[in-house]
Scaffold this active site. Structure first.
Site, PDB file in Angstrom:
ATOM      1  N   HIS A 125       0.707  -1.139   0.072  1.00 31.04           N
ATOM      2  CA  HIS A 125       0.017   0.111   0.034  1.00 31.04           C
ATOM      3  C   HIS A 125       0.820   1.260  -0.168  1.00 31.04           C
ATOM      4  O   HIS A 125       0.384   2.357   0.298  1.00 31.04           O
ATOM      5  CB  HIS A 125      -0.686   0.038   1.040  1.00 31.04           C
ATOM      6  CG  HIS A 125      -2.023  -0.984   1.145  1.00 31.04           C
ATOM      7  ND1 HIS A 125      -2.975  -1.533   2.246  1.00 31.04           N
ATOM      8  CD2 HIS A 125      -2.201  -1.979   0.120  1.00 31.04           C
ATOM      9  CE1 HIS A 125      -3.780  -2.302   1.532  1.00 31.04           C
ATOM     10  NE2 HIS A 125      -3.634  -2.514   0.435  1.00 31.04           N
TER      11      HIS A 125
ATOM     12  N   ASN B 154      -3.081 -12.634  16.348  1.00 39.64           N
ATOM     13  CA  ASN B 154      -4.083 -11.738  16.435  1.00 39.64           C
ATOM     14  C   ASN B 154      -4.885 -11.653  17.820  1.00 39.64           C
ATOM     15  O   ASN B 154      -5.294 -12.683  18.234  1.00 39.64           O
ATOM     16  CB  ASN B 154      -5.209 -11.792  15.392  1.00 39.64           C
ATOM     17  CG  ASN B 154      -5.930 -10.359  14.865  1.00 39.64           C
ATOM     18  OD1 ASN B 154      -6.222  -9.658  15.868  1.00 39.64           O
ATOM     19  ND2 ASN B 154      -5.984 -10.074  13.628  1.00 39.64           N
ATOM     20  N   PRO B 155      -5.067 -10.575  18.425  1.00 39.73           N
ATOM     21  CA  PRO B 155      -5.856 -10.831  19.550  1.00 39.73           C
ATOM     22  C   PRO B 155      -7.162 -11.047  19.644  1.00 39.73           C
ATOM     23  O   PRO B 155      -8.008 -11.334  20.435  1.00 39.73           O
ATOM     24  CB  PRO B 155      -5.543  -9.516  20.490  1.00 39.73           C
ATOM     25  CG  PRO B 155      -5.056  -8.528  19.409  1.00 39.73           C
ATOM     26  CD  PRO B 155      -4.645  -9.342  18.375  1.00 39.73           C
TER      27      PRO B 155
ATOM     28  N   CYS C 203       7.576  19.547 -12.801  1.00 42.43           N
ATOM     29  CA  CYS C 203       6.714  20.039 -13.652  1.00 42.43           C
ATOM     30  C   CYS C 203       5.591  20.862 -13.168  1.00 42.43           C
ATOM     31  O   CYS C 203       4.922  21.412 -13.918  1.00 42.43           O
ATOM     32  CB  CYS C 203       6.244  18.787 -14.157  1.00 42.43           C
ATOM     33  SG  CYS C 203       5.025  17.827 -13.177  1.00 42.43           S
TER      34      CYS C 203
ATOM     35  N   CYS D 146       4.560  13.242  -7.813  1.00 46.29           N
ATOM     36  CA  CYS D 146       3.678  13.835  -8.591  1.00 46.29           C
ATOM     37  C   CYS D 146       2.568  13.226  -9.239  1.00 46.29           C
ATOM     38  O   CYS D 146       2.809  11.972  -9.643  1.00 46.29           O
ATOM     39  CB  CYS D 146       4.855  14.430  -9.820  1.00 46.29           C
ATOM     40  SG  CYS D 146       3.995  15.484 -10.840  1.00 46.29           S
TER      41      CYS D 146
HETATM   42  P1  OAD Z   1      -7.477  -3.393  10.243  1.00 40.61           P
HETATM   43  O1  OAD Z   1      -7.735  -2.083  11.235  1.00 40.61           O
HETATM   44  O2  OAD Z   1      -8.715  -3.805   9.235  1.00 40.61           O
HETATM   45  O3  OAD Z   1      -7.454  -4.543  11.312  1.00 40.61           O
HETATM   46  C1  OAD Z   1      -6.276  -4.485  12.208  1.00 40.61           C
HETATM   47  C2  OAD Z   1      -6.284  -6.041  12.858  1.00 40.61           C
HETATM   48  O4  OAD Z   1      -5.365  -5.754  13.929  1.00 40.61           O
HETATM   49  C3  OAD Z   1      -7.600  -6.420  13.707  1.00 40.61           C
HETATM   50  O5  OAD Z   1      -7.892  -7.998  13.226  1.00 40.61           O
HETATM   51  C4  OAD Z   1      -6.894  -6.372  15.014  1.00 40.61           C
HETATM   52  O6  OAD Z   1      -7.665  -7.392  15.807  1.00 40.61           O
HETATM   53  C5  OAD Z   1      -5.663  -6.684  14.949  1.00 40.61           C
HETATM   54  N1  OAD Z   1      -5.012  -5.970  15.985  1.00 40.61           N
HETATM   55  C6  OAD Z   1      -5.055  -5.162  16.927  1.00 40.61           C
HETATM   56  N2  OAD Z   1      -4.106  -4.819  17.800  1.00 40.61           N
HETATM   57  C7  OAD Z   1      -3.258  -5.954  17.701  1.00 40.61           C
HETATM   58  C8  OAD Z   1      -2.012  -6.143  18.055  1.00 40.61           C
HETATM   59  N3  OAD Z   1      -1.615  -5.451  19.375  1.00 40.61           N
HETATM   60  N4  OAD Z   1      -1.173  -7.049  17.624  1.00 40.61           N
HETATM   61  C9  OAD Z   1      -1.939  -7.886  16.560  1.00 40.61           C
HETATM   62  N5  OAD Z   1      -2.810  -7.600  16.035  1.00 40.61           N
HETATM   63  C10 OAD Z   1      -3.653  -6.402  16.446  1.00 40.61           C
HETATM   64  O7  OAD Z   1      -6.044  -3.146   9.452  1.00 40.61           O
HETATM   65  P2  OAD Z   1      -5.524  -3.915   8.166  1.00 40.61           P
HETATM   66  O8  OAD Z   1      -6.315  -5.253   8.206  1.00 40.61           O
HETATM   67  O9  OAD Z   1      -4.082  -3.779   8.187  1.00 40.61           O
HETATM   68  O10 OAD Z   1      -5.699   0.281   3.557  1.00 40.61           O
HETATM   69  O11 OAD Z   1      -6.292  -3.018   7.158  1.00 40.61           O
HETATM   70  C11 OAD Z   1      -6.088  -3.186   5.680  1.00 40.61           C
HETATM   71  C12 OAD Z   1      -6.089  -2.191   5.179  1.00 40.61           C
HETATM   72  O12 OAD Z   1      -7.456  -1.192   5.196  1.00 40.61           O
HETATM   73  C13 OAD Z   1      -5.064  -0.779   5.369  1.00 40.61           C
HETATM   74  O13 OAD Z   1      -3.820  -1.237   4.806  1.00 40.61           O
HETATM   75  C14 OAD Z   1      -5.748   0.209   5.036  1.00 40.61           C
HETATM   76  C15 OAD Z   1      -7.003   0.181   5.538  1.00 40.61           C
HETATM   77  O14 OAD Z   1      -8.161   0.803   4.785  1.00 40.61           O
HETATM   78  C16 OAD Z   1      -5.573   1.616   2.786  1.00 40.61           C
HETATM   79  O15 OAD Z   1      -5.483   2.611   3.228  1.00 40.61           O
HETATM   80  C17 OAD Z   1      -5.703   1.456   1.493  1.00 40.61           C
END
Ligand code: OAD
Length: 250
Positions: free
Chosen positions: A127, A220-221, A157, A135
């Site tokens: 990402h 994952n918690p 530019c 740019c």
């Molecule tokens: P999410 O916010 O969707 O999920 C976070 C995950 O981390 C959840 O499953 C939580 O349970 C877990 N979590 C929370 N605290 C934690 C800890 N201390 N240790 C381990 N796990 C923990 O985030 P992503 O799955 O990364 O994209 O989200 C994916 C994408 O959605 C991001 O890259 C972003 C967002 O929109 C864009 O902005 C394009």
């Protein structure tokens, strides 16, 4: 309501450690939960960024066209936060494993660059990166966390600069994505840490690995989209799960 993350030692850590010690090809996939213990908010947890901010107003190409200053303001805040935080020992353990496992690939959806700062080198950042800007019209890009101002312009530019991250509705960097799917196909163990598993195409990496016979370990918690398919589910934070696995290393 989500339950409190457990910090007790996960029962599956010794099994996971044995599989990792035997692995010849490991693919690790990390999401926002990986950075939570460095002090960065996740997106979809109860106190996550998407509970306070509307992604349609901040993280789409349309939002940027409509109001670039507003979008840049949000990214400036997130960039400033990066300067105040550090990778944690979980990031550093993954960097150490890179040297141990012959075929190691770390794929991340995170834009914070913490894996790099912890010493990981084989990282595919699907990402993009918060500490870059590019740019909208030419190949020019800037790397670094300097304050770029309200509505920064390209020095080549004169067109507008935008944050160097992937927004909703945009394609991911093709070569990184292809390398990530190759790694998912090749791996004998897939370790997925701190992602809800709801954003594509990153979420499909896990399915690809499973279809090709890999074992799935999750840290994952809280249960995620992957927990039902996990061969070992360490229901704890990234830092405590990685430490436990390391502690059980045969
Ligand atoms: P999410 O916010 O969707 O999920 C976070 C995950 O981390 C959840 O499953 C939580 O349970 C877990 N979590 C929370 N605290 C934690 C800890 N201390 N240790 C381990 N796990 C923990 O985030 P992503 O799955 O990364 O994209 O989200 C994916 C994408 O959605 C991001 O890259 C972003 C967002 O929109 C864009 O902005 C394009």
């Amino acid at each position: 309501m989500q339950s409190d993350p457990s910090s007790s030692p996960p029962a599956d850590a010794s099994t996971a450690a044995a599989w990792l010690a035997a692995s010849r090809a490991l693919c690790v996939s990390t999401g926002a939960g990986m950075s939570a213990e460095s002090g960065l908010a996740t997106f979809r947890d109860v106190d996550g960024l998407w509970s306070k901010f509307n992604p349609a107003e901040l993280a789409t190409p349309e939002a940027f066209l409509r109001d670039p200053c507003k979008v840049w303001e949000w990214y400036r805040l997130r960039r400033a936060r990066l300067a105040q935080i550090e990778p944690h020992d979980g990031h550093r353990l993954l960097a150490a494993w890179e040297a141990r496992i012959p075929d190691f690939t770390l794929v991340t959806q995170n834009v914070d660059g913490l894996h790099h700062r912890a010493g990981s080198r084989r990282v595919l950042e699907l990402h993009g990166r918060l500490d870059t800007a590019r740019c909208i019209a030419c190949p020019f890009q800037i790397v670094g966390l300097d304050d770029l101002g309200e509505d920064p312009r390209c020095t080549e530019c004169g067109q507008r600069l935008r944050p160097g991250v992937v927004w909703f509705g945009e394609a991911l960097p093709q070569s990184q994505l292809a390398a990530a799917f190759d790694a998912a196909e090749r791996c004998d163990v897939m370790l997925v840490i701190g992602t809800s598993g709801v954003v594509q195409p990153a979420a499909s990496l896990v399915d690809t690995a499973l279809q090709h016979g890999a074992r799935l370990i999750e840290i994952n918690p809280h249960p995620s989209a992957f927990s039902g398919s996990a061969d070992a589910f360490l229901r704890c934070t990234a830092l405590s799960g990685l430490r436990e696995i390391e502690r059980h290393r045969p």
